[in-house]
Enzyme design. Structure first.
Site, PDB file in Angstrom:
ATOM      1  N   CYS A 255       0.638  -1.231  -0.010  1.00 22.23           N
ATOM      2  CA  CYS A 255       0.207  -0.067   0.037  1.00 22.23           C
ATOM      3  C   CYS A 255       0.867   1.252   0.181  1.00 22.23           C
ATOM      4  O   CYS A 255       1.697   1.463  -0.738  1.00 22.23           O
ATOM      5  CB  CYS A 255      -0.939  -0.157   1.166  1.00 22.23           C
ATOM      6  SG  CYS A 255      -2.118   1.213   0.947  1.00 22.23           S
TER       7      CYS A 255
ATOM      8  N   ASP B 126      -8.494  -3.160  -8.030  1.00 21.05           N
ATOM      9  CA  ASP B 126      -8.238  -1.845  -7.231  1.00 21.05           C
ATOM     10  C   ASP B 126      -8.846  -0.581  -7.784  1.00 21.05           C
ATOM     11  O   ASP B 126      -8.366   0.102  -8.922  1.00 21.05           O
ATOM     12  CB  ASP B 126      -6.813  -1.645  -7.248  1.00 21.05           C
ATOM     13  CG  ASP B 126      -6.220  -0.742  -5.966  1.00 21.05           C
ATOM     14  OD1 ASP B 126      -6.998   0.198  -5.762  1.00 21.05           O
ATOM     15  OD2 ASP B 126      -5.021  -0.991  -5.402  1.00 21.05           O
TER      16      ASP B 126
ATOM     17  N   HIS C  89      -7.732  -3.661  -4.115  1.00 25.51           N
ATOM     18  CA  HIS C  89      -6.471  -3.152  -3.276  1.00 25.51           C
ATOM     19  C   HIS C  89      -6.400  -3.820  -1.792  1.00 25.51           C
ATOM     20  O   HIS C  89      -7.521  -4.281  -1.390  1.00 25.51           O
ATOM     21  CB  HIS C  89      -6.883  -1.828  -3.017  1.00 25.51           C
ATOM     22  CG  HIS C  89      -5.831  -1.102  -2.304  1.00 25.51           C
ATOM     23  ND1 HIS C  89      -4.297  -0.714  -3.065  1.00 25.51           N
ATOM     24  CD2 HIS C  89      -5.409  -0.568  -0.649  1.00 25.51           C
ATOM     25  CE1 HIS C  89      -3.615  -0.105  -2.257  1.00 25.51           C
ATOM     26  NE2 HIS C  89      -4.179  -0.119  -0.871  1.00 25.51           N
TER      27      HIS C  89
END
Length: 293
Positions: free
Chosen positions: A172, A229, A261
């Site tokens: 991330c 995502d 994600h």
């Protein structure tokens, strides 16, 4: 280590703006258990034991005091290839610690410094939006880059890490960090970015996006992204890959078509077991193939 090992490349000097803040550390120890900002899905959490490895919380000497972190390393004299583990926005909690243990089981010295320890106490924060606003957006890139450099110095001198076999892996926001650190550190051997954001508006303290440094990478980079995502368009990852490869760098991109994600985060509903396990196998193979092993 010489200054030439870590100086920013041409066009990247905006990332290197010391001195660091002297405000001190808000967090002096790591989160116990999982972050309060996400309700974990306990049934799918992966747990790696410490058999055959040394694992635990450490204090890493930084420019302005001891920085909390987590280290896992195989038993034995070493040195072992060194992987910097860069957290999500939620801090070095049990998921990140477990990743370090997984890497140690694979033969690595893995160290995860708490890079947001000066900006806020992530152990007490429950709202991801406030974490982004009050902590992430206020952490200078120069600060965490300096902290990763300090982690390398400590790990190679006192924690059985081999700085000649140095890699970085981030998730991330840590995936963004993997791109930027790759463009910063000339002796890096390999980087792995798990769904790291590639865009974003520049600020005085965060002047570069991950995508903007693609042509200035020092080491081969593996990007692992999700086609589902909604926050990171696949096109942005493809553009960064193409910019790097056009500049003579090497970026390998793997996109899991239906993965959202956070597909590696086994403690969250976003976890996708098949994509996570395939990505992990690819990540380890990539490190070894590029001198981190």
């Amino acid at each position: 280590m010489t200054d030439g090992d870590v100086d920013g490349n041409a066009g990247l000097d905006g990332l290197i703006v010391p001195p660091l803040s002297r405000r001190g550390f808000v967090m002096t120890s790591l989160i116990s258990g999982f972050t309060l900002a996400v309700t974990p899905v306990e049934a799918q959490v992966v747990h790696t034991d410490a058999a055959g490895i040394e694992a635990g919380e450490v204090q890493i000497p930084a420019a302005d005091g001891p920085m909390p972190g987590y280290r896992a390393v195989p038993e034995g004299p070493g040195p072992f290839p060194l992987v910097l583990v860069v957290e999500e926005i939620f801090g070095v909690h049990e998921y990140i610690k477990d990743i370090c243990r997984r890497l140690a089981k694979a033969g690595y010295c893995a160290v995860a410094p708490e890079l947001y320890a000066r900006q806020g106490d992530l152990s007490q924060m429950t709202d991801p939006k406030l974490i982004i606003r009050d902590v992430i957006s206020k952490t200078p890139d120069a600060q965490w880059i300096g902290d990763l450099d300090a982690t390398v110095a400590w790990a190679t001198s006192a924690a059985k890490g081999d700085g000649a076999r140095l890699g970085v892996m981030g998730w991330c926001r840590g995936g963004r960090a993997a791109w930027l650190y790759d463009a910063h550190r000339r002796d890096l051997k390999a980087a792995v970015a798990w769904y790291g954001p590639l865009g974003g508006d520049p600020t005085d303290i965060q002047p570069r996006s991950a995508g903007s440094v693609a042509a200035a990478l020092n080491a081969p980079l593996l990007g692992l992204y999700g086609g589902g995502d909604t926050g990171i368009p696949v096109a942005s990852a493809e553009a960064a890959r193409d910019a790097a490869n056009t500049a003579g760098k090497r970026v390998e991109l793997v996109v899991y078509p239906d993965a959202p994600h956070g597909f590696h985060a086994d403690y969250r509903p976003s976890y996708r077991k098949d994509a996570a396990e395939d990505g992990w196998r690819r990540a380890l193979a990539f490190l070894k193939a590029n001198g981190v092993g």
